[in-house]
Design a protein around this motif. Structure first.
Motif, PDB file in Angstrom:
ATOM      1  N   UNK A  57      45.914 -53.506  16.628  1.00 35.00           N
ATOM      2  CA  UNK A  57      47.090 -52.707  16.275  1.00 35.00           C
ATOM      3  C   UNK A  57      46.706 -51.297  15.876  1.00 35.00           C
ATOM      4  N   UNK A 102      45.820 -49.355  19.013  1.00 32.22           N
ATOM      5  CA  UNK A 102      46.921 -49.080  19.919  1.00 32.22           C
ATOM      6  C   UNK A 102      47.950 -48.131  19.298  1.00 32.22           C
ATOM      7  N   UNK A 103      48.211 -48.292  18.009  1.00 37.97           N
ATOM      8  CA  UNK A 103      49.304 -47.526  17.401  1.00 37.97           C
ATOM      9  C   UNK A 103      48.838 -46.240  16.736  1.00 37.97           C
ATOM     10  N   UNK A 104      47.614 -46.241  16.232  1.00 36.11           N
ATOM     11  CA  UNK A 104      47.175 -45.091  15.434  1.00 36.11           C
ATOM     12  C   UNK A 104      46.071 -44.304  16.137  1.00 36.11           C
TER      13      UNK A 104
END
Lengths: 431, 254
Positions: free
Chosen positions: A339, A342-344
């Motif tokens: 996560x 992918x997100x940060x």
């Protein structure tokens, strides 16, 4: 002395001054010309010299275009019409246009197939390139590779469908097993995919006529179509592979890290031409005799590996540029590795890497002409081979190479403009 | 301020026993023993390099400890990733440099973890985020990006972002050290408010006024060890060790 005392030192403005138009010497076209073209005697001389050179080039090139001949069947006829005047023999482009686009072996009554695939490509990439388009269009993106394969290579529609089914089955198995361990998920997914592919041979072989287009073998592909197939496929494959390699190189798991490092360093240390020769000739020695490993597929693998290694290094630069605090903040909020990547981390690292990635992508697209060296008839291969070697068009260099420029330049320039637009879109006032 | 509000329960929130940590061969934390009860507000101070940041970063496993035992909220911290993720989602942290996510808006910064870690529906997460942004007094900035905010505002967003995970413990790693003097107060006010609501807090800070007002225990660290700990009044007025006296005279002497 006394009057100095009568005016107090304090000052209060009672009326604000209105805005006035700038003098003509400070704004407007004349000022611009003065400032940018004739600012001092040295710059004025440079301007005049530059204008003279531009005049020379334009006045030389203009009659070449203006007198150009577009409708003859050979260079000799062009010369007859021109009778010694300066003029281009553009008839080679009109007469050999299909060959420049599709090569000289692709059946002419099937030209509509790659043409449809070409235009469908724009629909397929649009939702990837522009975030504001409806997300449902991504279905087209997912279907496009299989549809394009079917259109361009022909054969039964069952073949690309079974390939897609294999990938879907593999993905489903992966998502089921990945909760137990990611290694198990990957291996399970891979096994399932390969199993489906092998089993699908029993379906596709007897039904090879089902919804079949006339098959066109890889060796019949040519012209700009070949460059385009290679360019699009390799760019879209090498980006995810490059990102994985970059992450792998940063990994704490030593074996994965070293596999990635060795791969990247080895591939980067070898010229692309060498890899293409390996794809063309040497790979055949290692494969069991009788294996028919498609030449275009081999070339795609080599070019993809090559550019993935470069993209990996570009992305690594982006990852290194992020402050460590970003990963720590993501971790402290409870996000797991996938996560937080992918997100940060990746959205920011990729944003930093855009110029470098585009550099690699444009370079890759142009490097696809190197396949002409291993006797594939891409755009350059067509020009150098069948067209320039023919008796009709032997000697028409300028026109053909200009055409090659006009094929490549708009696409590469378009990619570069898109990337700059994207960078402006992603700017959030940080730094 | 009403002292009565700041009740400390007997329940143990964090217990650290015999913890040791090395960076390579350098022994950064030596035999740390620390028990924090629920509702306690602890200020950790000490010279730079004394290991105070490292200590609180061990509590949510941003740093790995090599020896000893850390138990946070009933969960023992081991190399098991599941435990680490569990502890991290219960423990909020604020950093010296805020570490907001610059590519996400303020609101997205706050909703990200609830949506992805707690699986909160987006709408609910946004309501929660707005509640905490109002609490830190910047709801009107929700649609801006971190780069458009001042340092003090960014740090308050960072606090709100942590609170959105509804943690039971908050760690502050020098939250005001990177701020201009006039912005320190707004961040400290937010932290004081948080303390008054009974949050368990560990703050690495040199804001001694904050320590006097809020803390119920002040810890002084030097060379990777806890040198002295006491209630704030006693700590500031009557420091026992020579090292503490020297440190306090240096930071309070101007």
């Amino acid at each position: 002395m006394s009057d100095t005392n009568t005016t107090p030192v304090a000052f209060v403005r009672d009326a604000m001054l209105p805005e006035q138009a700038a003098p003509i010497t400070a704004a407007g076209p004349l000022a611009w010309i003065k400032k940018n073209l004739f600012d001092g005697w040295f710059n004025s001389i440079l301007t005049i010299v530059a204008i003279y050179f531009i005049y020379l080039i334009v006045s030389g090139a203009f009659p070449w275009f203006y007198n150009g001949v577009w409708t003859t069947d050979s260079l000799a006829e062009c010369r007859e019409i021109l009778q010694g005047k300066t003029g281009g023999c553009f008839s080679v482009l009109t007469e050999r246009w299909p060959q420049l686009l599709f090569g000289f072996k692709y059946p002419s009554e099937e030209y509509w197939r790659p043409t449809i695939a070409f235009f469908a490509l724009f629909v397929a990439v649009a939702p990837v390139l522009f975030n504001k388009l409806p997300r449902k269009l991504l279905i087209v993106t997912a279907i496009f590779p299989f549809a394009a394969f079917w259109l361009i290579w022909g054969g039964s529609i069952l073949v690309p469908i079974m390939v897609a089914v294999g990938l879907i089955v593999g993905y489903v198995v992966f998502t089921r097993l990945v909760y137990q361990s990611s290694a198990m998920g990957m291996i399970g997914g891979l096994v399932a995919t390969v199993a489906v592919w092998m089993l699908s041979g029993y379906i596709t072989d007897p039904l090879s006529g089902f919804l079949a287009l006339e098959p066109v073998p890889s060796r019949d592909m040519g012209g700009f179509m070949l460059n385009f197939i290679l360019g699009v496929t390799c760019v879209s494959l090498s980006l995810p592979l490059g990102i994985l390699l970059a992450l792998g190189r940063q990994s704490d798991m030593l074996i994965i890290k070293w596999i990635c490092v060795v791969f990247i360093e080895f591939i980067r240390g070898v010229p692309l031409i060498t890899l293409l020769f390996v794809a063309n000739v040497v790979l055949g020695y290692f494969l069991p005799p009788g294996t028919n490993f498609d030449l275009i597929l081999r070339v795609i693998i080599m070019i993809t590996m090559f550019s993935a290694a470069y993209i990996a290094e570009v992305v690594r630069g982006g990852l290194a540029a992020l402050p460590k605090g970003q990963a720590e903040a993501a971790g402290s909020l409870g996000l797991d590795y996938a996560q937080s990547m992918r997100l940060i981390i990746l959205p920011q690292a990729l944003k930093i890497s855009i110029p470098g990635i585009v550099n690699v992508a444009v370079g890759l697209f142009k490097d696809t002409v190197l396949v002409s060296v291993i006797s594939m008839f891409d755009l350059v291969g067509m020009i150098r081979g069948p067209i320039l070697a023919s008796t009709e068009w032997n000697g028409v260099y300028w026109e053909l190479w200009l055409a090659a420029v006009l094929f490549f330049f708009p696409i590469c320039y378009g990619i570069s403009q898109y990337s700059q637009w994207l960078e402006r879109q992603l700017a959030t006032g940080h730094r | 301020m009403a002292e009565a509000k700041l009740q400390v329960s007997d329940e143990i929130a964090i217990s650290i026993e015999n913890m040791n940590k090395w960076y390579g061969t350098f022994h950064v934390l030596r035999d740390i023993d620390l028990t924090v009860n629920r509702g306690e507000r602890i200020v950790i101070c000490g010279p730079s390099g004394s290991g105070k940041s490292t200590l609180i970063r061990c509590i949510n496993a941003l740093e790995e400890h090599q020896q000893g035992r850390i138990e946070v909220d009933g969960t023992v911290l081991s190399s098991d990733i599941k435990n680490i993720d569990k502890i991290r989602s219960e423990v909020g942290m604020c950093f010296q440099h805020f570490n907001l996510f610059p590519h996400l808006s303020i609101l997205e910064n706050c909703t990200l973890a609830p949506i992805w870690v707690r699986k909160t529906p987006k709408k609910e997460a946004e309501e929660l985020a707005m509640y905490f942004l109002e609490k830190v007094k910047i709801p009107e900035q929700a649609d801006k990006y971190p780069g458009q905010l001042s340092g003090g505002q960014q740090q308050r967003v960072a606090i709100a972002r942590s609170l959105c995970m509804q943690p039971r413990i908050m760690l502050f790693d020098e939250p005001t050290s990177a701020l201009d003097p006039e912005m320190i107060k707004e961040v400290l006010d937010t932290m004081i408010e948080l303390a008054e609501e009974g949050m368990t807090m560990l703050c690495v800070t040199h804001e001694m006024g904050f320590a006097r007002q809020v803390a119920n225990r002040v810890i002084f660290m030097d060379q990777g060890q806890i040198v002295e700990q006491n209630e704030p009044e006693a700590f500031f007025n009557n420091p026992q060790s020579e090292r503490t006296q020297l440190f306090l005279s240096q930071i309070l002497g101007h």
